[in-house]
Design a protein around this motif. Structure first.
Motif, mmCIF file in Angstrom:
data_model
loop_
_atom_site.group_PDB
_atom_site.id
_atom_site.type_symbol
_atom_site.label_atom_id
_atom_site.label_comp_id
_atom_site.label_asym_id
_atom_site.label_seq_id
_atom_site.Cartn_x
_atom_site.Cartn_y
_atom_site.Cartn_z
ATOM 1 N N ILE A 8 0.837 -1.206 0.000
ATOM 2 C CA ILE A 8 0.000 0.000 0.000
ATOM 3 C C ILE A 8 0.876 1.262 0.000
ATOM 4 O O ILE A 8 0.582 2.259 -0.678
ATOM 5 C CB ILE A 8 -0.944 0.000 1.239
ATOM 6 N N ALA A 12 1.005 4.185 -2.786
ATOM 7 C CA ALA A 12 0.798 5.595 -2.428
ATOM 8 C C ALA A 12 1.882 6.481 -3.047
ATOM 9 O O ALA A 12 1.602 7.567 -3.561
ATOM 10 C CB ALA A 12 0.783 5.757 -0.905
ATOM 11 N N ILE A 15 1.221 6.889 -6.670
ATOM 12 C CA ILE A 15 0.153 7.874 -6.886
ATOM 13 C C ILE A 15 0.725 9.285 -6.927
ATOM 14 O O ILE A 15 0.348 10.101 -7.776
ATOM 15 C CB ILE A 15 -0.937 7.753 -5.789
ATOM 16 N N VAL A 33 -4.025 13.199 -1.971
ATOM 17 C CA VAL A 33 -4.723 11.991 -2.435
ATOM 18 C C VAL A 33 -3.979 10.732 -1.979
ATOM 19 O O VAL A 33 -4.575 9.764 -1.497
ATOM 20 C CB VAL A 33 -4.887 12.006 -3.980
ATOM 21 N N ALA A 34 -2.631 10.742 -2.131
ATOM 22 C CA ALA A 34 -1.819 9.591 -1.715
ATOM 23 C C ALA A 34 -1.938 9.347 -0.208
ATOM 24 O O ALA A 34 -2.005 8.198 0.247
ATOM 25 C CB ALA A 34 -0.364 9.814 -2.103
ATOM 26 N N PHE A 37 -5.340 7.763 0.447
ATOM 27 C CA PHE A 37 -5.314 6.383 -0.046
ATOM 28 C C PHE A 37 -4.607 5.468 0.962
ATOM 29 O O PHE A 37 -5.124 4.412 1.346
ATOM 30 C CB PHE A 37 -4.594 6.341 -1.400
ATOM 31 N N PHE A 41 -6.634 2.567 3.139
ATOM 32 C CA PHE A 41 -6.350 1.169 2.813
ATOM 33 C C PHE A 41 -5.422 0.484 3.827
ATOM 34 O O PHE A 41 -5.284 -0.737 3.815
ATOM 35 C CB PHE A 41 -5.782 1.060 1.389
#
Length: 442
Positions: A8, A12, A15, A33-34, A37, A41
């Protein structure tokens, strides 16, 4: 679960890179956003995500926002008055164009000892851009040695906070750490600075140009003297050295507190700005309206970099609170290695995960401390340096320094990876090698 968290984290970071380079998002949006995320998650509680992010943003900007603003104003006054060009011309006459990278490295190294990395960049950058404009050389040839000097000192030389924290955790001798770190930092910095800059400047030519600090042409008759120009750029350094030295001076307690106050980066830069307003502004014929106009103009672009650095701080906090740093520390802890090697590896992995050299250094020291508790044959001073070297490795998109270098030098993400990220990794590996070599003789 550990492998899932690492996957994950990797996604990220992807991203961030794709957001900036492919989707053409602003870096602030990509990092935000990263962060979301990774937080969602990784299983962070929804009611804690925003708080963690805001804590990270506040943590980095609380220290930096005033320094960035004041440093930019000081840089603007050096630029508009021609003081930067005066200093550049002096260096070119003194060292000649062939030795400029060496002059810039030692400038960065000396200025970096009393000041934070971020402050040092803001002090040196107008000088770098002025020299580049006067010498017409690739900016990387001049900027990278100066940045290398600042960075290696920030990573392993006291009184920087990471090194001081590690000295306390390991119960090492500060004087010995200072001596050993200087012995190791100079060759490591030369390798990552002037030598790497000479190699990379033939292979990378930045497509963009520095925009946050503009250095303009000023007629020689309107420029301040070289002495005033040097004093202006060195004033924050002098004040910060005074603040650092205050506890060791035999002065009354009140005077010591005053020295410590004016030697804090924020106040030192504020006083330096007023010094520049008078000696580079009013005495050179500028009126109050013009000085105010220059100040407002230079502060507008700072908003963008403050957002980016703040978002980097938020991303770093999500990485820490999601448990990624702990996962990496546990993985490294299972390896049966020398404490010096283990300290380097743990600090390096935490640095890559969190982006903060200081967090990496202090966290790694906390993990290694119980390991060495019953060992007498370890050189604690070199352990501090090995941990500090690990904390410098592979700066990337979760590091505020990455974005500062990118934005202030006008580089693309790809160019920043090819230059700054490689430079940091060279400093890290060279510093670690220096600690291992010194350990053979001590």
């Amino acid at each position: 679960m550990d492998a899932y968290l690492l996957l994950i984290t990797f996604l990220a970071i992807v991203i961030v890179i794709l957001g900036v380079s492919w989707f053409k998002w602003h870096a602030f949006i990509s990092l935000l956003v990263a962060s979301m995320f990774l937080a969602i998650f990784s299983g962070m509680s929804l009611d804690k995500i925003v708080t963690a992010y805001e804590t990270g943003v506040g943590g980095v900007l609380g220290h930096l926002v005033g320094i960035l603003a004041l440093g930019t104003i000081l840089g603007e006054m050096l630029s508009k008055s021609g003081a930067g060009i005066q200093i550049a011309n002096y260096f070119i006459k003194m060292f000649g164009e062939k030795k400029l990278p060496w002059a810039m490295f030692f400038s960065g190294f000396i200025i970096g000892i009393p000041v934070f990395f971020e402050v040092g960049i803001l002090i040196l950058l107008p000088l770098v851009i002025s020299i580049q404009k006067a010498s017409k050389q690739n900016i990387l040839l001049i900027a990278l040695p100066a940045i290398a000097g600042l960075s290696i000192v920030h990573g392993i030389v006291p009184p920087h906070p990471g090194a001081i924290a590690a000295i306390g955790i390991y119960n090492a001798n500060l004087g010995k750490v200072l001596l050993y770190s200087l012995i190791i930092a100079i060759p490591a910095g030369i390798l990552g600075g002037p030598l790497f800059a000479k190699w990379v400047n033939k292979r990378v030519t930045p497509e963009g140009e520095p925009k946050l600090i503009q250095v303009e042409d000023v007629s020689q008759s309107k420029m301040p003297s070289a002495g005033i120009s040097f004093l202006t750029i060195l004033m924050p350094v002098i004040l910060m050295v005074l603040g650092t030295a205050a506890p060791y001076l035999r002065v009354p307690k009140l005077v010591e507190k005053i020295f410590a106050f004016i030697g804090s980066p924020l106040i030192a830069l504020l006083l330096s700005c007023f010094f520049a307003y008078y000696f580079l502004g009013f005495r050179q014929g500028m009126d109050r309206k013009l000085v105010k106009k220059f100040t407002e103009e230079c502060l507008l672009p700072v908003g963008s970099i403050i957002l980016i650095i703040g978002a980097g701080g938020g991303f770093k906090q999500i990485l820490i609170d999601s448990g990624v740093g702990d996962v990496i520390a546990r993985m490294a802890g299972h390896l049966s290695l020398s404490p010096l090697v283990l300290a380097f590896l743990i600090a390096a992995l935490i640095r890559i995960a969190t982006g903060s050299a200081t967090v990496a250094l202090t966290t790694a020291a906390g993990i290694i401390s119980p390991v060495i508790a019953h060992t007498t044959s370890i050189n604690l001073e070199l352990l501090v340096i090995a941990t500090g070297a690990g904390s410098l490795i592979f700066s990337h998109v979760n590091d505020a320094g990455f974005w500062m270098v990118k934005e202030y030098l006008g580089l693309s993400i790809k160019e920043t990876f090819k230059t700054w990220t490689v430079l940091e990794t060279i400093l890290s590996l060279a510093g670690f090698a220096g600690a291992l070599i010194l350990n053979m003789f001590l």
